[in-house]
Write a protein that holds these residues in place. Structure first.
Motif, PDB file in Angstrom:
ATOM      1  N   ALA A   3      36.609  28.311  41.125  1.00 53.30           N
ATOM      2  CA  ALA A   3      35.977  29.830  41.394  1.00 53.30           C
ATOM      3  C   ALA A   3      36.596  30.805  40.321  1.00 53.30           C
ATOM      4  CB  ALA A   3      36.641  30.358  42.799  1.00 53.30           C
ATOM      5  N   HIS A   4      35.825  32.010  39.666  1.00 53.85           N
ATOM      6  CA  HIS A   4      36.042  32.652  39.037  1.00 53.85           C
ATOM      7  C   HIS A   4      35.856  34.068  39.443  1.00 53.85           C
ATOM      8  CE1 HIS A   4      36.424  35.116  35.015  1.00 53.85           C
ATOM      9  NE2 HIS A   4      35.128  35.450  35.444  1.00 53.85           N
ATOM     10  N   THR A   5      37.042  34.876  39.562  1.00 54.68           N
ATOM     11  CA  THR A   5      36.942  36.274  39.957  1.00 54.68           C
ATOM     12  C   THR A   5      37.880  37.052  39.103  1.00 54.68           C
ATOM     13  OG1 THR A   5      38.841  36.215  41.409  1.00 54.68           O
ATOM     14  CG2 THR A   5      36.690  35.550  42.475  1.00 54.68           C
ATOM     15  N   PRO A   6      37.605  38.482  39.120  1.00 55.50           N
ATOM     16  CA  PRO A   6      38.627  39.293  38.100  1.00 55.50           C
ATOM     17  C   PRO A   6      40.219  38.755  38.692  1.00 55.50           C
ATOM     18  CG  PRO A   6      36.921  40.520  39.052  1.00 55.50           C
ATOM     19  CD  PRO A   6      36.567  39.542  39.564  1.00 55.50           C
ATOM     20  N   GLU A   7      40.518  38.453  39.840  1.00 51.11           N
ATOM     21  CA  GLU A   7      41.756  38.321  40.149  1.00 51.11           C
ATOM     22  C   GLU A   7      42.214  36.788  39.840  1.00 51.11           C
ATOM     23  OE1 GLU A   7      39.412  39.196  42.335  1.00 51.11           O
ATOM     24  OE2 GLU A   7      39.926  41.334  42.667  1.00 51.11           O
ATOM     25  N   THR A   8      41.267  35.869  39.937  1.00 46.46           N
ATOM     26  CA  THR A   8      41.597  34.473  39.380  1.00 46.46           C
ATOM     27  C   THR A   8      41.810  34.465  37.982  1.00 46.46           C
ATOM     28  OG1 THR A   8      39.314  33.870  39.562  1.00 46.46           O
ATOM     29  CG2 THR A   8      40.729  33.423  41.463  1.00 46.46           C
ATOM     30  N   ALA A   9      40.841  35.279  37.249  1.00 48.29           N
ATOM     31  CA  ALA A   9      40.837  35.330  35.646  1.00 48.29           C
ATOM     32  C   ALA A   9      42.185  35.700  35.313  1.00 48.29           C
ATOM     33  CB  ALA A   9      39.763  35.989  35.255  1.00 48.29           C
ATOM     34  N   GLU A  10      42.771  36.800  36.004  1.00 49.38           N
ATOM     35  CA  GLU A  10      43.971  37.454  35.436  1.00 49.38           C
ATOM     36  C   GLU A  10      45.162  36.447  35.597  1.00 49.38           C
ATOM     37  OE1 GLU A  10      46.531  40.307  33.920  1.00 49.38           O
ATOM     38  OE2 GLU A  10      44.157  39.998  34.149  1.00 49.38           O
ATOM     39  N   ILE A  11      45.272  35.842  36.842  1.00 50.94           N
ATOM     40  CA  ILE A  11      45.871  34.740  37.093  1.00 50.94           C
ATOM     41  C   ILE A  11      45.927  33.618  35.851  1.00 50.94           C
ATOM     42  CG2 ILE A  11      46.700  32.818  38.339  1.00 50.94           C
ATOM     43  CD1 ILE A  11      45.960  34.458  40.879  1.00 50.94           C
ATOM     44  N   ALA A  12      44.770  33.269  35.428  1.00 53.00           N
ATOM     45  CA  ALA A  12      44.683  32.100  34.514  1.00 53.00           C
ATOM     46  C   ALA A  12      44.991  32.854  33.063  1.00 53.00           C
ATOM     47  CB  ALA A  12      42.956  31.875  34.210  1.00 53.00           C
ATOM     48  N   PHE A  70      39.586  26.380  32.247  1.00 55.00           N
ATOM     49  CA  PHE A  70      38.823  27.348  31.455  1.00 55.00           C
ATOM     50  C   PHE A  70      37.662  28.090  32.287  1.00 55.00           C
ATOM     51  CE2 PHE A  70      34.761  27.985  29.155  1.00 55.00           C
ATOM     52  CZ  PHE A  70      35.211  28.715  28.089  1.00 55.00           C
ATOM     53  N   GLU A  71      37.304  27.115  33.157  1.00 52.92           N
ATOM     54  CA  GLU A  71      36.074  27.815  34.146  1.00 52.92           C
ATOM     55  C   GLU A  71      36.889  29.017  35.016  1.00 52.92           C
ATOM     56  OE1 GLU A  71      33.875  23.718  34.997  1.00 52.92           O
ATOM     57  OE2 GLU A  71      35.281  24.202  36.512  1.00 52.92           O
ATOM     58  N   MET A  72      38.113  28.636  35.409  1.00 57.64           N
ATOM     59  CA  MET A  72      38.943  29.750  36.080  1.00 57.64           C
ATOM     60  C   MET A  72      38.883  31.066  35.219  1.00 57.64           C
ATOM     61  SD  MET A  72      42.496  29.587  38.326  1.00 57.64           S
ATOM     62  CE  MET A  72      43.204  30.977  38.970  1.00 57.64           C
ATOM     63  N   LEU A  73      39.367  30.832  33.831  1.00 58.41           N
ATOM     64  CA  LEU A  73      39.571  32.050  33.108  1.00 58.41           C
ATOM     65  C   LEU A  73      38.461  32.601  32.840  1.00 58.41           C
ATOM     66  CD1 LEU A  73      41.560  33.283  31.103  1.00 58.41           C
ATOM     67  CD2 LEU A  73      40.858  31.613  29.199  1.00 58.41           C
ATOM     68  N   THR A  74      37.014  32.126  32.647  1.00 58.63           N
ATOM     69  CA  THR A  74      36.091  32.660  32.130  1.00 58.63           C
ATOM     70  C   THR A  74      34.669  32.601  32.928  1.00 58.63           C
ATOM     71  OG1 THR A  74      35.045  30.637  31.250  1.00 58.63           O
ATOM     72  CG2 THR A  74      36.750  31.765  29.600  1.00 58.63           C
ATOM     73  N   GLY A  75      34.699  31.845  33.803  1.00 57.97           N
ATOM     74  CA  GLY A  75      33.600  31.659  34.681  1.00 57.97           C
ATOM     75  C   GLY A  75      32.307  31.350  33.968  1.00 57.97           C
ATOM     76  N   TRP A 364      47.582  21.567  41.365  1.00 64.10           N
ATOM     77  CA  TRP A 364      46.539  22.209  41.412  1.00 64.10           C
ATOM     78  C   TRP A 364      45.562  21.523  40.192  1.00 64.10           C
ATOM     79  CZ3 TRP A 364      43.384  24.744  37.784  1.00 64.10           C
ATOM     80  CH2 TRP A 364      42.537  25.602  38.215  1.00 64.10           C
ATOM     81  N   HIS A 365      46.232  20.869  39.095  1.00 62.13           N
ATOM     82  CA  HIS A 365      45.477  20.407  37.872  1.00 62.13           C
ATOM     83  C   HIS A 365      44.934  19.069  38.419  1.00 62.13           C
ATOM     84  CE1 HIS A 365      46.606  23.801  35.619  1.00 62.13           C
ATOM     85  NE2 HIS A 365      47.695  23.824  35.871  1.00 62.13           N
ATOM     86  N   ILE A 366      45.755  18.472  38.950  1.00 66.33           N
ATOM     87  CA  ILE A 366      45.372  17.019  39.445  1.00 66.33           C
ATOM     88  C   ILE A 366      44.124  16.927  40.180  1.00 66.33           C
ATOM     89  CG2 ILE A 366      46.262  14.817  40.800  1.00 66.33           C
ATOM     90  CD1 ILE A 366      49.225  15.534  39.570  1.00 66.33           C
ATOM     91  N   HIS A 367      44.384  18.013  41.339  1.00 70.16           N
ATOM     92  CA  HIS A 367      43.083  17.968  42.196  1.00 70.16           C
ATOM     93  C   HIS A 367      42.077  18.998  42.073  1.00 70.16           C
ATOM     94  CE1 HIS A 367      45.067  14.804  44.941  1.00 70.16           C
ATOM     95  NE2 HIS A 367      46.278  15.624  44.723  1.00 70.16           N
ATOM     96  N   GLU A 368      41.920  19.645  40.960  1.00 66.17           N
ATOM     97  CA  GLU A 368      41.006  20.481  40.241  1.00 66.17           C
ATOM     98  C   GLU A 368      40.950  21.731  41.339  1.00 66.17           C
ATOM     99  OE1 GLU A 368      37.242  18.720  39.368  1.00 66.17           O
ATOM    100  OE2 GLU A 368      38.032  16.727  38.803  1.00 66.17           O
ATOM    101  N   GLY A 369      42.180  22.021  41.613  1.00 65.39           N
ATOM    102  CA  GLY A 369      42.112  23.458  42.397  1.00 65.39           C
ATOM    103  C   GLY A 369      42.242  23.156  43.890  1.00 65.39           C
ATOM    104  N   THR A 370      41.835  21.925  44.360  1.00 62.68           N
ATOM    105  CA  THR A 370      42.092  22.038  45.913  1.00 62.68           C
ATOM    106  C   THR A 370      42.882  20.863  46.172  1.00 62.68           C
ATOM    107  OG1 THR A 370      39.920  20.778  45.555  1.00 62.68           O
ATOM    108  CG2 THR A 370      39.905  23.071  46.170  1.00 62.68           C
ATOM    109  N   PRO A 371      44.356  21.025  46.378  1.00 63.26           N
ATOM    110  CA  PRO A 371      45.020  19.856  46.687  1.00 63.26           C
ATOM    111  C   PRO A 371      44.824  19.580  48.328  1.00 63.26           C
ATOM    112  CG  PRO A 371      46.441  21.373  45.542  1.00 63.26           C
ATOM    113  CD  PRO A 371      45.059  22.008  45.685  1.00 63.26           C
TER     114      PRO A 371
END
Length: 533
Positions: A3-12, A70-75, A364-371
């Motif tokens: 998922a990519h949102t302004p909030e998640t992009a800022e976290i990334a 990258f997907e989380m950062l840019t969408g 988070w990285h091992i399970h592609e964002g959904t552990p």
């Protein structure tokens, strides 16, 4: 896709985990803009002359971690190509296949023309490609398989191959200084395929005609032959081939081992000559065996992926790949228990972390964002010690201990824990049991053990692990163990038959007070000649 949102992009954008660092580097390479092809392309390469191995897993796993960051950062939409260089010639017969005599009759033929020694597919290349896909599918990777044979013979590489022919001299200027004097005399980026024998030939190119798109070479019978460089009539040497692929596919990100740094640099130069932009990426360190030597498939030192997965989960292996990818790490059996418990620790922490901390957590990285939600109430090392102390490889008996320690727990309610029990049994049988040695206690240790026996008998079953741990400490102090590590070392060596062990309070609570007293009795009655397991 993450998922990519302004909030998640800022976290990334602020995350420190290395996949996010790589994602930001890739975004910079792209200038923040989606490529004209409409997606960002990640690639991993594979040579199908052998079977997929632990390095294959590591490269795809790490590339996927960067892709999701990258997907989380840019969408931006992304794709991952798992590219098989299956048109390469078979240069030698592998040691680990059947019907080696059959393969020996087809040396130098493209791998997708060599008969399958296993007898299950139309060629050796197809067989190994199927193994690669099954291997990647087993781990749930999202990827698109690509075959060099398909790309070459379908004509999809034709334009890029013509560019290589047009820039032949400039490419040779880059390649020749990297070769030995003798190899320089015969080298060509193009490997023509003999119309007579079907062999992928490493021969000099006698003539070139860029306007016709052809090359002339001397075939194995001495006849001069002219063939197109397109349509699967020629293949490229692997270094120009890698660069041509970057150019033709528009690869945006590809990582490689540290040993390939010169080849990556060379590929970048050739890609620019062709008019392309080399991909972003980084060079990971190679694995070492227990003696600090580089792992070699031919020598067979170090762990295979099947060996790791016999004793631990894919998630623990993915964690090992995530941690410090630029540092050389030893890959042998002793690292497995630690990797499993580190994974469990990160999984336990994840749910209590804020979103900005969760993306720093390896799971988070091992399970592609959904552990997964499930964790384990018992560590892997504790399970190993339970198997060791109980001398039981019976899952039902072990679950009897576990359900007493964790009321209501069962294989159905705790499937992750049940998997760990299975791994612990296998690991104990192969690596712990053969090295177990119970040494008899010294006179001073005997007095301390007798004190500990009486102390534990004063507790009621179900006593808290922390209370038991404090009592064990006090016994050690009463008997003059200035360094309490020596006291706990005594307990591990006399009660468990090993040089290291668990937190004793937790172990006693799991194994049971009465049974632990039984271990102490056995140690007190052990003489100097009866130490083996």
């Amino acid at each position: 896709m993450i998922a990519h949102t302004p909030e998640t992009a800022e976290i990334a954008r602020n995350a420190k985990a290395w996949p996010f660092e790589e994602a930001r580097k890739l975004e910079k390479r792209l200038g923040g803009k989606l490529p004209e092809k409409g997606y960002v392309l990640f690639e991993t390469g594979y040579g199908p002359s052998g079977l997929p191995h632990i390095g294959t897993f590591g490269e795809v796993a790490r590339t996927t971690m960067v892709r999701r960051a990258f997907e989380m950062l840019t969408g931006m939409p992304t794709r991952l190509f798992a590219f098989s260089d299956d048109m390469d010639g078979l240069r030698k017969v592998p040691d680990n296949v059947p019907n080696r005599d059959l393969l020996a009759q087809h040396l130098n033929e493209p791998l997708t023309k060599v008969p399958d020694p296993f007898g299950t597919h139309e060629s050796f290349g197809h067989h190994n490609n199927a193994r690669l896909r099954a291997f990647l599918d087993a781990f749930g990777f999202e990827y698109e398989f690509q075959s060099a044979t398909d790309w070459y013979t379908s004509g999809r590489f034709d334009d890029a191959l013509i560019r290589v022919l047009e820039e032949y001299d400039r490419i040779m200027e880059v390649m020749l200084p990297t070769l030995g004097e003798e190899r320089q005399q015969t080298y060509s980026p193009f490997l023509p395929i003999s119309p007579r024998t079907g062999h992928v030939l490493q021969v000099p190119i006698l003539e070139r005609n860029a306007s016709k798109g052809t090359v002339v070479f001397e075939d194995t019978d001495g006849e001069k032959v002219e063939v197109p460089v397109t349509g699967g009539h020629c293949k490229l040497q692997w270094k120009p081939d890698w660069a041509m692929r970057w150019y033709a596919l528009g690869v945006d990100y590809e990582m490689a081992g540290k040993d390939l740094i010169p080849s990556v640099d060379l590929g970048g130069k050739i890609t620019r000559i062709l008019g392309g932009n080399p991909p972003a990426g980084f060079n990971y360190e190679l694995f070492l065996d227990e003696n600090g030597q580089k792992i070699s498939k031919s020598r067979g030192n170090g762990l295979t992926i099947d060996e790791w997965l016999t004793y631990a989960s894919p998630e623990s292996l993915a964690l090992y790949m995530f941690q410090k990818p630029r540092a050389a790490k030893r890959l042998y059996f002793d690292v497995i228990p630690k990797a499993v418990d580190e994974y469990l620790t990160f999984l336990e922490k994840y749910r209590g972390e804020g979103s900005d901390r969760q993306v720093e957590n390896p799971v988070w990285h091992i399970h592609e964002g959904t552990p997964p939600e499930e964790t384990s109430p018992i560590s892997f090392n504790m399970l190993l010690n339970l198997v060791s102390a109980s001398n039981s490889q019976d899952r039902e008996i072990l679950w009897g201990f576990i359900s007493a320690y964790v009321p209501g727990a069962s294989p159905a309610s705790h499937p992750l824990l049940d998997r760990l029990v299975g791994y612990a049994i296998k690991y104990f049988e192969d690596f712990v049991r053969p090295t177990k040695f119970y040494r008899p206690p010294t006179a001073a240790e005997r007095a301390a053990l007798e004190d500990l026996r009486g102390t534990l008998q004063g507790f009621a079953e179900g006593a808290a692990a922390e209370d038991i741990q404090n009592a064990v400490f006090e016994v050690g102090k009463r008997h003059g163990f200035e360094n309490l590590r020596e006291w706990f070392g005594c307990l591990y060596e006399t009660l468990l038959g090993q040089t290291s062990g668990p937190r004793m309070g937790s172990f006693v609570a799991l194994y049971g007070l009465g049974r632990t007293v039984g271990l102490i009795d056995a140690a007190l009655h052990r003489d100097a000649d009866a130490g083996a397991a």
